[in-house]
Every structure is written in structure tokens, then in C-alpha cells.
Design a protein around this motif. Structure first.
Motif, PDB file in Angstrom:
ATOM      1  N   LEU A 105       0.824  -1.206   0.000  1.00  0.00           N
ATOM      2  CA  LEU A 105       0.000   0.000   0.000  1.00  0.00           C
ATOM      3  C   LEU A 105       0.860   1.259   0.000  1.00  0.00           C
ATOM      4  CD1 LEU A 105      -2.796  -1.083   2.511  1.00  0.00           C
ATOM      5  CD2 LEU A 105      -2.987  -0.926   0.022  1.00  0.00           C
ATOM      6  N   ARG A 106       1.908   1.259   0.802  1.00  0.00           N
ATOM      7  CA  ARG A 106       2.791   2.424   0.875  1.00  0.00           C
ATOM      8  C   ARG A 106       3.517   2.636  -0.454  1.00  0.00           C
ATOM      9  NH1 ARG A 106       3.703   5.413   4.976  1.00  0.00           N
ATOM     10  NH2 ARG A 106       3.132   4.848   7.104  1.00  0.00           N
ATOM     11  N   GLU A 107       4.001   1.536  -1.045  1.00  0.00           N
ATOM     12  CA  GLU A 107       4.723   1.651  -2.319  1.00  0.00           C
ATOM     13  C   GLU A 107       3.839   2.250  -3.410  1.00  0.00           C
ATOM     14  OE1 GLU A 107       7.974  -2.005  -1.990  1.00  0.00           O
ATOM     15  OE2 GLU A 107       6.275  -2.149  -3.380  1.00  0.00           O
ATOM     16  N   ASN A 108       2.550   2.047  -3.286  1.00  0.00           N
ATOM     17  CA  ASN A 108       1.620   2.549  -4.290  1.00  0.00           C
ATOM     18  C   ASN A 108       0.978   3.880  -3.882  1.00  0.00           C
ATOM     19  OD1 ASN A 108       1.171   0.439  -6.623  1.00  0.00           O
ATOM     20  ND2 ASN A 108       1.451  -0.746  -4.727  1.00  0.00           N
ATOM     21  N   GLY A 109       1.571   4.537  -2.904  1.00  0.00           N
ATOM     22  CA  GLY A 109       1.170   5.887  -2.552  1.00  0.00           C
ATOM     23  C   GLY A 109      -0.089   6.008  -1.724  1.00  0.00           C
ATOM     24  N   ARG A 110      -0.525   4.913  -1.108  1.00  0.00           N
ATOM     25  CA  ARG A 110      -1.726   4.982  -0.271  1.00  0.00           C
ATOM     26  C   ARG A 110      -1.329   5.398   1.142  1.00  0.00           C
ATOM     27  NH1 ARG A 110      -5.970   2.518  -2.773  1.00  0.00           N
ATOM     28  NH2 ARG A 110      -7.165   3.961  -1.479  1.00  0.00           N
ATOM     29  N   ASP A 111      -2.049   6.355   1.683  1.00  0.00           N
ATOM     30  CA  ASP A 111      -1.758   6.833   3.033  1.00  0.00           C
ATOM     31  C   ASP A 111      -2.390   5.890   4.059  1.00  0.00           C
ATOM     32  OD1 ASP A 111      -0.874   8.884   4.986  1.00  0.00           O
ATOM     33  OD2 ASP A 111      -3.038   9.092   5.331  1.00  0.00           O
ATOM     34  N   LEU A 112      -1.611   5.598   5.108  1.00  0.00           N
ATOM     35  CA  LEU A 112      -2.064   4.688   6.173  1.00  0.00           C
ATOM     36  C   LEU A 112      -2.040   5.425   7.509  1.00  0.00           C
ATOM     37  CD1 LEU A 112       0.130   1.666   5.053  1.00  0.00           C
ATOM     38  CD2 LEU A 112      -2.307   1.929   4.660  1.00  0.00           C
ATOM     39  N   PRO A 113      -3.173   5.523   8.183  1.00  0.00           N
ATOM     40  CA  PRO A 113      -4.492   4.949   7.858  1.00  0.00           C
ATOM     41  C   PRO A 113      -5.431   5.917   7.149  1.00  0.00           C
ATOM     42  CG  PRO A 113      -4.512   5.734  10.105  1.00  0.00           C
ATOM     43  CD  PRO A 113      -3.140   6.073   9.561  1.00  0.00           C
ATOM     44  N   GLY A 114      -4.902   7.023   6.614  1.00  0.00           N
ATOM     45  CA  GLY A 114      -5.771   8.017   6.009  1.00  0.00           C
ATOM     46  C   GLY A 114      -6.602   7.479   4.864  1.00  0.00           C
ATOM     47  N   ASP A 115      -5.942   6.721   3.951  1.00  0.00           N
ATOM     48  CA  ASP A 115      -6.667   6.131   2.825  1.00  0.00           C
ATOM     49  C   ASP A 115      -7.230   4.756   3.163  1.00  0.00           C
ATOM     50  OD1 ASP A 115      -6.092   8.309   1.207  1.00  0.00           O
ATOM     51  OD2 ASP A 115      -4.203   7.445   0.503  1.00  0.00           O
ATOM     52  N   ILE A 116      -6.431   3.950   3.823  1.00  0.00           N
ATOM     53  CA  ILE A 116      -6.830   2.568   4.122  1.00  0.00           C
ATOM     54  C   ILE A 116      -6.411   2.217   5.550  1.00  0.00           C
ATOM     55  CG2 ILE A 116      -6.587   0.132   3.513  1.00  0.00           C
ATOM     56  CD1 ILE A 116      -6.036   0.908   0.679  1.00  0.00           C
ATOM     57  N   SER A 117      -7.340   1.663   6.319  1.00  0.00           N
ATOM     58  CA  SER A 117      -7.054   1.128   7.661  1.00  0.00           C
ATOM     59  C   SER A 117      -6.786  -0.370   7.559  1.00  0.00           C
ATOM     60  CB  SER A 117      -8.227   1.378   8.598  1.00  0.00           C
ATOM     61  OG  SER A 117      -8.377   2.752   8.889  1.00  0.00           O
ATOM     62  N   VAL A 118      -5.851  -0.854   8.363  1.00  0.00           N
ATOM     63  CA  VAL A 118      -5.465  -2.272   8.314  1.00  0.00           C
ATOM     64  C   VAL A 118      -5.459  -2.848   9.731  1.00  0.00           C
ATOM     65  CG1 VAL A 118      -3.671  -3.931   7.674  1.00  0.00           C
ATOM     66  CG2 VAL A 118      -4.058  -1.905   6.247  1.00  0.00           C
ATOM     67  N   VAL A 119      -6.067  -4.033   9.877  1.00  0.00           N
ATOM     68  CA  VAL A 119      -6.038  -4.782  11.135  1.00  0.00           C
ATOM     69  C   VAL A 119      -5.425  -6.156  10.861  1.00  0.00           C
ATOM     70  CG1 VAL A 119      -7.392  -5.811  13.002  1.00  0.00           C
ATOM     71  CG2 VAL A 119      -8.079  -3.613  12.020  1.00  0.00           C
ATOM     72  N   GLY A 120      -4.533  -6.607  11.745  1.00  0.00           N
ATOM     73  CA  GLY A 120      -3.928  -7.934  11.628  1.00  0.00           C
ATOM     74  C   GLY A 120      -4.500  -8.906  12.642  1.00  0.00           C
ATOM     75  N   PHE A 121      -3.771 -10.002  12.854  1.00  0.00           N
ATOM     76  CA  PHE A 121      -4.211 -11.027  13.804  1.00  0.00           C
ATOM     77  C   PHE A 121      -2.976 -11.730  14.348  1.00  0.00           C
ATOM     78  CE2 PHE A 121      -6.615 -14.386  15.676  1.00  0.00           C
ATOM     79  CZ  PHE A 121      -7.966 -14.047  15.623  1.00  0.00           C
ATOM     80  N   ASP A 122      -2.894 -11.895  15.650  1.00  0.00           N
ATOM     81  CA  ASP A 122      -1.847 -12.612  16.411  1.00  0.00           C
ATOM     82  C   ASP A 122      -1.170 -11.711  17.427  1.00  0.00           C
ATOM     83  OD1 ASP A 122      -2.163 -15.128  15.325  1.00  0.00           O
ATOM     84  OD2 ASP A 122      -0.558 -14.893  13.851  1.00  0.00           O
ATOM     85  N   ASP A 123      -0.870 -10.463  17.056  1.00  0.00           N
ATOM     86  CA  ASP A 123      -0.070  -9.544  17.867  1.00  0.00           C
ATOM     87  C   ASP A 123       1.332 -10.102  18.091  1.00  0.00           C
ATOM     88  OD1 ASP A 123       0.467  -7.170  19.182  1.00  0.00           O
ATOM     89  OD2 ASP A 123      -0.103  -7.967  21.141  1.00  0.00           O
ATOM     90  N   ILE A 124       2.062 -10.267  16.988  1.00  0.00           N
ATOM     91  CA  ILE A 124       3.447 -10.696  17.093  1.00  0.00           C
ATOM     92  C   ILE A 124       4.257  -9.597  17.785  1.00  0.00           C
ATOM     93  CG2 ILE A 124       3.235 -12.135  15.036  1.00  0.00           C
ATOM     94  CD1 ILE A 124       4.763 -10.033  13.476  1.00  0.00           C
ATOM     95  N   PRO A 125       5.413  -9.911  18.366  1.00  0.00           N
ATOM     96  CA  PRO A 125       6.168  -8.917  19.131  1.00  0.00           C
ATOM     97  C   PRO A 125       6.525  -7.657  18.329  1.00  0.00           C
ATOM     98  CG  PRO A 125       7.010 -11.111  19.578  1.00  0.00           C
ATOM     99  CD  PRO A 125       6.015 -11.256  18.471  1.00  0.00           C
ATOM    100  N   GLU A 126       6.657  -7.784  17.004  1.00  0.00           N
ATOM    101  CA  GLU A 126       7.051  -6.632  16.189  1.00  0.00           C
ATOM    102  C   GLU A 126       5.866  -5.756  15.778  1.00  0.00           C
ATOM    103  OE1 GLU A 126       9.755 -10.063  15.850  1.00  0.00           O
ATOM    104  OE2 GLU A 126       7.625  -9.823  15.375  1.00  0.00           O
ATOM    105  N   ALA A 127       4.645  -6.192  16.074  1.00  0.00           N
ATOM    106  CA  ALA A 127       3.459  -5.494  15.554  1.00  0.00           C
ATOM    107  C   ALA A 127       3.412  -4.027  15.971  1.00  0.00           C
ATOM    108  CB  ALA A 127       2.191  -6.208  16.005  1.00  0.00           C
ATOM    109  N   GLY A 128       3.866  -3.725  17.162  1.00  0.00           N
ATOM    110  CA  GLY A 128       3.846  -2.349  17.639  1.00  0.00           C
ATOM    111  C   GLY A 128       4.907  -1.473  17.007  1.00  0.00           C
TER     112      GLY A 128
END
Length: 358
Positions: A281-304
Motif C-alpha cells: 500500500l505504501r509503495e503505491n502511494g496509499r496513506d495509512l491509515p488516512g486512505d486505508i485502515s489495516v487490522v492484523g491477527f496474532d499480535d506478534i512482538p514486532e506489531a507495535g
């Protein structure tokens, strides 16, 4: 030249442990009778202390443990197995050594086993299908483990676990709803609902989903939860985008999503795929989270530490490990495996990758 006889050794010396040049020093390994003699108790009392049996006073137990420590005594595991019928060794079969979920389950079970005085033997069958898991269970059974935890949430494995458990205690993590074994699982459907309802609650008209591979129970359940949340809200259910849990397939899905200007919210079935989605999304110029919001699953240690920090659904892996071991030890103690599913709730962790749509 005739070598000196053992009788000619100086008085007080130890011919079996002389320590001289070329000699091999050997000391007799202390046994249970040595411990009993030093502690001033019977060897039966020492045995009861070692096996954690009742009927031994706290003072006597302390004296025996002090004698064990002083002598450096280590129980003979084979002899203990013959006496007690238990090896104090448990088995764990897992798949996908590179997958965060199964590996976290492994660590949770291992920590719980250690707390209970058990050793854990792990067999990783990779992305194997049912036959590989069955062979792993058979291998552990032949090694004499007291019971097995299976972390192999594949649809090809779930129905055959009952057959695998014919000869010894077995607990499954994330298995079929039809299983007649004890099953410990995180409520994947509820977790997917949390993610989807969070995005809808921010004002997004619908939520797209990048799913995991369809032969995983968790992936199936997350699709069910996502679909149900959208339908309950009267929102459109978009077509699925499929991944295989890897960042690479998340990146591929993100490339597709980035070209769809009406997409404002995405629920990704795990954090590793979410990494790929975010980058595309970033490579294609989409603003995060302004243009697109994203939610993951697991909460891996690096997620924050993603850019932006990832809103995700946290799975309580340590609790799953403790519950799995508790259920297995109950089977070992009673000889009966109570069928049924223990479901543990997940938690939504809100960070900076989600916001109201523009």
C-alpha cells in the motif's frame, strides 16, 4: 614386565580413581540407597520424595532433598518408569516451524510442562499432512511419553486425531469442532468479529479480508467471523483475497488492494501477511491509515513497531499452553480424556493503523 597387582596399591589410595597419567578416573554414581543412608531414612522414603507422594513430613522431605543435593544424585529415569509407570516426558507435535502461532503454542506448552516437572519432546513435521502427524504421534508413543499435545490445526488432521489417541492421552490445539478429544482453542470467530466490527465502528462501509490458507481451521473460522460481522451490520461482503500466512502473499494482496480506490479498510488474517499488505500500500502511494485502515491477527512482538504500528487481535498463547497441559495431565492422572472444547477469548489491541475514513 609384569604390571603391579591391585593389592600393591598404597594404603588409602583409590585404584579406580588414581588420577595418575593415563588413568581413567571413575567414581561410582550415587544411588538411592546412598541417599537413604546419608539422610537416615529408608530407600522407600527417598522414592516417595522423588515421586512427590504424600505421607512424607516436610522435615523428612527437606533432609532427603539436602542429601540428594549433597551427593549429586540423579534418578534413573528408566528405573523410575518401571516403578511408577510414567516417564515424566511429554510429547508435542507441531507444524510450520516458521509460523508464529504454532511456535508460540509450543513455548506456552513447554513452559507449563517445565513448571509441572515434565520434559517436553518436540516433533516438528513442517507443513506435513495427516500422515506426517500420525507418524510423529506413533514415534513419540514408541519413545514412551506419558501423553501428547498436537498443535496441527489442519483439516486433513482433525478427523484422524481420535484414532491416533487410542493408546495414550492426547490433547489437540485448534482442531475440528467434531473432535471427540479434549480440544483447547482460541475463539477465532470472535477475534475476526472484533477486527471487523472495530473497522465498521470507525465508519468504514465495508471491510475486505486477506485470508489464510483454507486447509487451516483458524483461517476458516476467521472468514466465518468476518462474514458474520459484515452481514450483521448489513454491509457488503467483498470477495476474498487469499494468502498462505507469509508476508509475500500479503504483499501480493496489497498490490491488488492498492489499485482499488474504493477500498478503505482491510482485515488481514495474520500479522505476517499484514506486513506485506502495508508495504504494498505504501509503495503505491496509499496513506495509512488516512486512505486505508489495516487490522492484523496474532499480535506478534514486532506489531507495535510496524509503520504504522499495527492494530491487531492478540491470541493468549501462554494461556492456551497452560490449559493444554492441564487437560493432558488430567488425562494422565485419571486415564480418561473428557471430550469437549475449551475456548479462550482473544483481545483487540488498537494502535495507529486504523482510523475513520476520510
Amino acid at each position: 614386565m609384569t604390571p603391579p597387582s591391585r593389592a600393591s596399591a598404597p594404603a588409602g589410595s583409590d585404584p579406580g580413581n588414581s588420577g595418575g597419567p593415563g588413568s581413567v578416573g571413575q567414581r561410582k554414581r550415587p544411588g538411592m540407597h546412598d541417599v537413604a543412608k546419608l539422610a537416615g531414612v529408608s530407600h522407600q522414603t527417598v522414592s516417595r520424595v522423588l515421586n512427590g507422594s504424600d505421607g512424607v513430613s516436610s522435615r523428612t522431605r527437606a533432609v532427603v532433598l539436602a542429601a540428594i543435593d549433597q551427593l549429586g544424585y540423579r534418578p534413573n529415569s528408566a528405573a523410575r518408569t518401571l516403578v511408577t509407570g510414567r516417564s515424566k516426558v511429554l510429547g508435542l507435535v507441531t507444524i510450520g516451524g516458521a509460523l508464529y502461532g504454532p511456535m508460540s503454542m509450543l513455548y506456552g506448552v513447554e513452559a507449563a510442562a517445565r513448571e509441572e516437572g515434565y520434559i517436553l519432546t518436540v516433533v516438528n513435521v513442517g507443513w506435513g499432512e495427516g500422515g506426517s502427524v500420525e507418524r510423529a504421534v506413533t514415534r513419540l508413543e514408541r519413545q514412551g511419553v506419558d501423553g501428547i499435545v498436537v498443535v496441527a490445526p489442519l483439516t486433513s488432521v482433525g478427523e484422524s486425531l481420535t484414532t491416533m489417541a487410542r493408546h495414550l492421552p492426547l490433547v489437540a490445539v485448534e482442531s475440528s469442532l467434531k473432535s471427540t478429544l479434549p480440544v483447547i482453542s482460541v475463539d477465532q470467530i470472535a477475534g475476526a468479529r472484533l477486527a471487523t466490527e472495530h473497522l465498521l465502528g470507525l465508519g468504514h462501509s465495508t471491510v475486505w479480508h486477506v485470508s489464510g490458507p483454507g486447509h487451516f481451521y483458524e483461517a476458516q473460522d476467521r472468514v466465518v467471523g468476518w462474514t458474520a460481522a459484515l452481514e450483521d451490520a448489513g454491509a457488503e461482503v467483498p470477495p476474498l483475497l487469499h494468502g498462505d500466512w507469509s508476508a509475500a502473499t500479503g504483499y501480493d494482496a496489497g498490490q491488488i488492494l492498492s489499485r482499488m480506490r474504493d477500498v478503505t479498510a482491510v482485515f488481514v488474517a495474520n500479522d505476517s501477511m499484514a506486513v506485506g499488505v502495508l508495504r504494498a500500500l505504501r509503495e503505491n502511494g496509499r496513506d495509512l491509515p488516512g486512505d486505508i485502515s489495516v487490522v492484523g491477527f496474532d499480535d506478534i512482538p514486532e506489531a507495535g513497531y510496524f509503520s504504522p504500528p499495527l492494530t491487531t487481535v492478540r491470541q493468549p498463547f501462554e494461556e492456551v499452553g497452560r490449559r493444554s497441559l492441564k487437560a493432558l495431565l488430567a488425562q494422565i492422572e485419571t486415564g480418561v480424556g473428557e471430550p469437549g472444547r475449551t475456548v479462550i477469548g482473544p483481545e483487540l489491541v488498537i494502535r495507529e493503523s486504523t482510523a475513520a475514513p476520510r
